[in-house]
Write an enzyme that holds these catalytic residues in place. Structure first.
Site, short mmCIF file in Angstrom:
data_model
loop_
_atom_site.label_atom_id
_atom_site.label_comp_id
_atom_site.label_asym_id
_atom_site.label_seq_id
_atom_site.Cartn_x
_atom_site.Cartn_y
_atom_site.Cartn_z
N PHE A 139 -28.22 3.01 10.03
CA PHE A 139 -27.26 3.85 10.75
C PHE A 139 -27.09 3.31 12.16
CE2 PHE A 139 -28.91 6.64 7.46
CZ PHE A 139 -27.76 7.28 7.00
N LEU A 140 -25.86 3.17 12.61
CA LEU A 140 -25.59 2.80 14.00
C LEU A 140 -25.38 4.09 14.78
CD1 LEU A 140 -23.24 -0.31 13.67
CD2 LEU A 140 -25.71 -0.25 14.01
N VAL A 141 -26.46 4.59 15.36
CA VAL A 141 -26.43 5.87 16.06
C VAL A 141 -27.27 5.74 17.35
CG1 VAL A 141 -26.13 7.25 13.97
CG2 VAL A 141 -28.44 6.70 14.75
N HIS A 187 -11.56 -13.84 9.21
CA HIS A 187 -11.02 -14.11 10.54
C HIS A 187 -10.50 -15.54 10.58
CE1 HIS A 187 -13.29 -10.68 12.85
NE2 HIS A 187 -12.32 -10.24 12.06
N GLN A 246 -7.79 -5.30 0.71
CA GLN A 246 -6.56 -4.94 1.40
C GLN A 246 -6.16 -6.05 2.36
OE1 GLN A 246 -6.13 -0.77 2.77
NE2 GLN A 246 -8.23 -0.46 2.05
N ASN A 305 0.83 -1.20 0.00
CA ASN A 305 0.00 0.00 0.00
C ASN A 305 0.87 1.25 0.00
OD1 ASN A 305 -1.90 2.09 0.69
ND2 ASN A 305 -3.23 0.51 1.54
N ASP A 306 0.55 2.19 -0.89
CA ASP A 306 1.32 3.43 -0.97
C ASP A 306 1.08 4.33 0.24
OD1 ASP A 306 2.48 2.83 -3.49
OD2 ASP A 306 0.61 3.42 -4.49
N GLU A 359 -27.73 2.59 19.54
CA GLU A 359 -26.68 1.66 19.11
C GLU A 359 -25.30 2.10 19.61
OE1 GLU A 359 -29.75 1.48 15.67
OE2 GLU A 359 -28.99 2.95 17.11
N ASN A 392 -13.53 -3.23 1.41
CA ASN A 392 -14.58 -2.23 1.54
C ASN A 392 -15.12 -1.98 0.14
OD1 ASN A 392 -14.21 -1.81 4.34
ND2 ASN A 392 -12.51 -0.42 3.92
N GLU A 399 -12.92 -12.37 19.66
CA GLU A 399 -13.36 -13.67 19.15
C GLU A 399 -12.46 -14.80 19.63
OE1 GLU A 399 -15.56 -12.47 14.94
OE2 GLU A 399 -13.91 -13.91 14.95
N HIS A 426 -11.67 -2.56 -14.62
CA HIS A 426 -12.07 -1.53 -13.67
C HIS A 426 -13.52 -1.71 -13.18
CE1 HIS A 426 -11.75 2.51 -11.88
NE2 HIS A 426 -12.97 2.76 -12.36
N HIS A 446 -11.03 -3.93 -5.44
CA HIS A 446 -9.81 -4.30 -4.73
C HIS A 446 -10.09 -4.55 -3.26
CE1 HIS A 446 -10.03 -0.05 -3.62
NE2 HIS A 446 -9.17 -0.30 -2.64
#
Length: 363
Positions: free
Chosen positions: A329-331, A297, A183, A77-78, A334, A168, A197, A122, A181
């Site tokens: 939304f986790l708000v 995992h 990571q 990774n750059d 949460e 992601n 875990e 792409h 892509h």
């Protein structure tokens, strides 16, 4: 009063992997939505983008050119989140008092990070790649794990303890480049979620005469079949009993595999198959390129050879709730109380299970 109805009455479910609870409120799924709506993900990307830092032959932002790669391409990774070339951290003398040491804990952390381009094309996300191409992605995951483990075991100066492989997908998940892509971050510390875990699985094994938590969980899910979405010879996909995200899933090996290192050719073919089928269903759910965070995992790099409490599995965390533009939304509760969901895991599994495995763009 009427009998308890899991599809209409609030209840909490326990997550033995993280030792946490999730509040399930299925009746809230009926509420009208006047909140935020996202832009729908577009699927009209070109096969090659001359401005993309990850396409073949293009110059990356730090200067080097990508090779004219034809399949999976892995490179450091750059802009890595962790680096090897940094000094060790030593707390200053001013932080030697008991209260500071008790509450202001700091650790230096070294490591390395890699980018894994899935394809030179792409526009080809995982569900739209063919099986041999996805197998090469799995090959690259296995090679990274095996190489990082060999380095950590053969060289005492190596700091590596854990390899976190993840993807992601989509702008909603903070993806900085639309080229498909993933990571891999290799650190000298075991990440917090993984550590939770591993400790939970170790505790389960000690308390239940050497049984493996996820092996038992796979057995139970295959027996009940209420949350099974997909399966093949080697893997099963379930919406976990304790899922937080609306259409969260886990991919679990049917046999007790502790890491990618144990994968043979059949395992790799079957994992590619289950990933393609699952991500195709995701795209078909709301007829959009479905965003998610996905991660593997598995056993740490320096695990004890006689410790069989580890178990290979993958988490998929997609944010979409009601449509291609309405997300979870986790708000509020949460963040301040505990995780909460409006759709039961069984309802989510039913919807995913009923979806076609032919991509909606190919129909």
């Amino acid at each position: 009063m009427s009998n308890f109805d899991f599809t209409d009455h609030s209840h909490r479910r326990y997550n033995p992997l993280s030792d946490t609870w999730v509040l399930v409120s299925p009746h809230r799924a009926k509420r009208p939505w006047q909140g935020a709506q996202e832009e729908e993900t577009k699927t009209d990307s070109p096969e090659y983008d001359d401005k993309c830092f990850l396409c073949p032959r293009n110059r990356r932002s730090t200067g080097p050119f990508n090779p004219d790669y034809k399949d999976t391409f892995v490179f450091p990774n750059d802009y890595p989140a962790v680096k090897l070339d940094q000094p060790e951290y030593h707390s200053p003398a001013s932080e030697d008092d008991d209260l500071t040491k008790r509450l202001f804990k700091t650790q230096g952390v070294r490591g390395n990070a890699y980018v894994i381009c899935f394809s030179p094309n792409h526009r080809l996300t995982l569900p739209r790649m063919d099986l041999p191409s996805i197998e090469k992605v799995v090959d690259s995951w296995q090679s990274l794990y095996v190489n990082m483990q060999a380095e950590s075991r053969e060289h005492k100066s190596s700091p590596y303890q854990y390899l976190q492989i993840f993807e992601n997908k989509g702008a909603q998940m903070g993806c900085s480049n639309p080229h498909p892509h993933g990571q891999a971050w290799c650190l000298e510390a075991i990440p917090t979620e993984v550590d939770h875990e591993l400790k939970s699985m170790g505790k389960y094994s000690r308390e239940h005469k050497g049984c493996n938590m996820l092996a038992d969980y796979v057995k139970l899910e295959l027996q009940k079949r209420e949350r099974v979405v997909l399966e093949n010879d080697s893997f099963v996909v379930v919406v976990p009993y304790w899922a937080v995200w609306p259409f969260e899933t886990m991919v679990l090996s049917k046999e007790h595999l502790i890491s990618l290192k144990q994968f043979g050719s059949k395992h790799k073919t079957d994992l590619a198959d289950i990933i393609k089928r699952l991500t195709t269903k995701y795209d078909n759910l709301f007829k959009t390129s479905f965003p998610y965070s996905m991660g593997i995992h598995q056993a740490p790099l320096n695990f004890a050879d006689d410790d069989q409490s580890y178990y290979f599995h993958m988490h998929f965390y997609p944010p979409l709730l009601r449509s291609a533009t309405v997300r979870k939304f986790l708000v509020g509760y949460e963040l301040l109380g505990e995780a909460q969901r409006d759709l039961t895991p069984e309802q989510a599994a039913d919807r995913l299970r009923d979806l076609s495995e032919v991509h909606y763009l190919e129909v």
